[in-house]
Write a protein that holds these residues in place. Sequence first.
Motif, short mmCIF file in Angstrom:
data_model
loop_
_atom_site.label_atom_id
_atom_site.label_comp_id
_atom_site.label_asym_id
_atom_site.label_seq_id
_atom_site.Cartn_x
_atom_site.Cartn_y
_atom_site.Cartn_z
N ALA A 291 0.84 -1.21 0.00
CA ALA A 291 0.00 0.00 0.00
C ALA A 291 0.87 1.25 0.00
O ALA A 291 1.67 1.46 0.91
N ASP B 277 -0.72 4.36 -1.12
CA ASP B 277 -1.70 5.38 -1.53
C ASP B 277 -1.90 6.47 -0.49
O ASP B 277 -2.78 7.32 -0.65
N HIS B 278 -1.11 6.48 0.57
CA HIS B 278 -1.33 7.40 1.69
C HIS B 278 -1.37 8.87 1.28
O HIS B 278 -2.04 9.68 1.91
N TYR C 218 -2.86 10.34 -0.93
CA TYR C 218 -4.13 10.87 -1.48
C TYR C 218 -4.89 11.71 -0.46
O TYR C 218 -5.75 12.49 -0.83
N MET D 240 -0.93 -0.96 -4.35
CA MET D 240 -2.15 -0.18 -4.13
C MET D 240 -1.77 1.29 -4.15
O MET D 240 -0.99 1.75 -3.31
N GLN E 280 -12.98 3.83 0.11
CA GLN E 280 -12.98 3.92 1.57
C GLN E 280 -14.43 3.93 2.07
O GLN E 280 -15.26 4.66 1.52
N VAL F 195 -12.56 -0.57 1.71
CA VAL F 195 -11.54 -0.31 2.72
C VAL F 195 -12.24 0.25 3.95
O VAL F 195 -12.83 1.34 3.89
N VAL G 288 -5.06 -4.84 7.06
CA VAL G 288 -4.31 -3.59 6.89
C VAL G 288 -3.17 -3.54 7.91
O VAL G 288 -3.37 -3.92 9.07
N GLY G 289 -2.03 -3.04 7.49
CA GLY G 289 -0.88 -3.00 8.38
C GLY G 289 -1.00 -2.01 9.53
O GLY G 289 -0.78 -2.32 10.69
N ASP H 113 -2.35 -6.15 3.52
CA ASP H 113 -2.12 -4.93 2.74
C ASP H 113 -1.26 -4.06 3.63
O ASP H 113 -1.76 -3.44 4.56
N GLY I 117 1.71 -1.11 4.29
CA GLY I 117 2.41 0.04 3.76
C GLY I 117 3.55 0.43 4.69
O GLY I 117 4.69 -0.01 4.52
N ARG I 118 3.20 1.19 5.75
CA ARG I 118 4.25 1.75 6.63
C ARG I 118 5.13 0.69 7.25
O ARG I 118 6.32 0.92 7.46
C1 R5P Z 1 -4.43 4.52 3.70
O1 R5P Z 1 -5.26 5.34 3.63
C2 R5P Z 1 -4.54 3.39 2.89
O2 R5P Z 1 -5.79 2.81 2.88
C3 R5P Z 1 -3.47 2.39 3.12
O3 R5P Z 1 -3.50 1.64 1.95
C4 R5P Z 1 -3.66 1.48 4.33
O4 R5P Z 1 -3.79 2.20 5.51
C5 R5P Z 1 -2.51 0.49 4.43
O5 R5P Z 1 -1.32 1.10 4.73
P1 R5P Z 1 -0.63 0.97 6.17
O6 R5P Z 1 -0.18 -0.44 6.27
O7 R5P Z 1 0.47 1.95 6.17
O8 R5P Z 1 -1.71 1.26 7.19
#
Ligand code: R5P
Length: 293
Positions: A55, A57-58, A60, A86, A141, A173, A225-226, A251, A253-254
């Motif tokens: 992920a 897409d942060h 946005y 993503m 979302q 989401v 989600v992470g 999914d 990201g961070r």
């Molecule tokens: C954030 O708005 C997105 O939906 C991210 O794709 C989602 O939060 C996953 O990223 P992370 O693992 O950093 O939370």
Amino acid sequence: MPDIDGIKEAKNFYTDRPQTCEGFFLKGSNSLDWGIKNRLARIFNPQSGRTVMLAIDHGYFQGPTTGLERVDINILPLAPYADTLMLTRGILRSVVPPSTSKAIVLRVSGGASILKELSNEDIAVDIEESIRLNVCPMAVQVFIGGEYEKESIINMTRMVDIGNRYGIPTLAVTAVGKDMARDAKYFQLACRICAELGAHYIKTYYVEKDFDTVTASCPVPIVMVGGKKIPELDALTMAYNAVQQGASGVDMGRNIFQSDAPVAMIQADGAVVHQNMTPADAFDLYRSLKEKG
Ligand code: R5P
């Protein structure tokens, strides 16, 4: 035009072998149309039945997040180890090479920023754009319990209707407001609403207690989600627990792009998701890949 002279007569009819019709590997997805199934099979590995979505897409709604300042430099090297990316159409067009074979999960809702009410989103990408960009799911979302709950649900159902017309799945989401309890009861509610209203799969948070009731009560696949960056072993443990309790992947990201060693971390994460590697072994893998550089 093929040469029609000297055509060989058809003879291999295998009349003793009935044509088989195999079920689709993904939970709750057997009655979907071919195009949607084909796209889902690019997101979820048909062998493991799971996915590692990266992920990014942060931006946005929150701008240049730590680790995403330069997607070209920091993220593209991770892409080979992910099943999907993503992201937004802006990053896709400006940075990601069209030669990529990765399935693209396109963020299609938007319109709010961290400076205002986050649930006040609309659909921000036309279906023609998703078709043109050859995306797999369109991600919307959904803010159950949020100020713009109804609008966000209708954003999702609109994309399900439009996507079904063209064979493109919709990913719901689940977004949790700051003041809401992040517990199994809330996520059962949010995921079930999204599934009942047509989402093809759902991205939601992990909870320590009763996460298996969230996956069990959702008739379509759930991807975890992470969330915020936590120590690598903890993130791998969370991913392990989620897939062992019924999630069809992660999914992240961070916890990947903010790791000390993102390339090592995404590989360790992949081992947990696709090979059921234990958190301890995956952490060893992470450390050895990190040392090798
Ligand atoms: C954030 O708005 C997105 O939906 C991210 O794709 C989602 O939060 C996953 O990223 P992370 O693992 O950093 O939370």
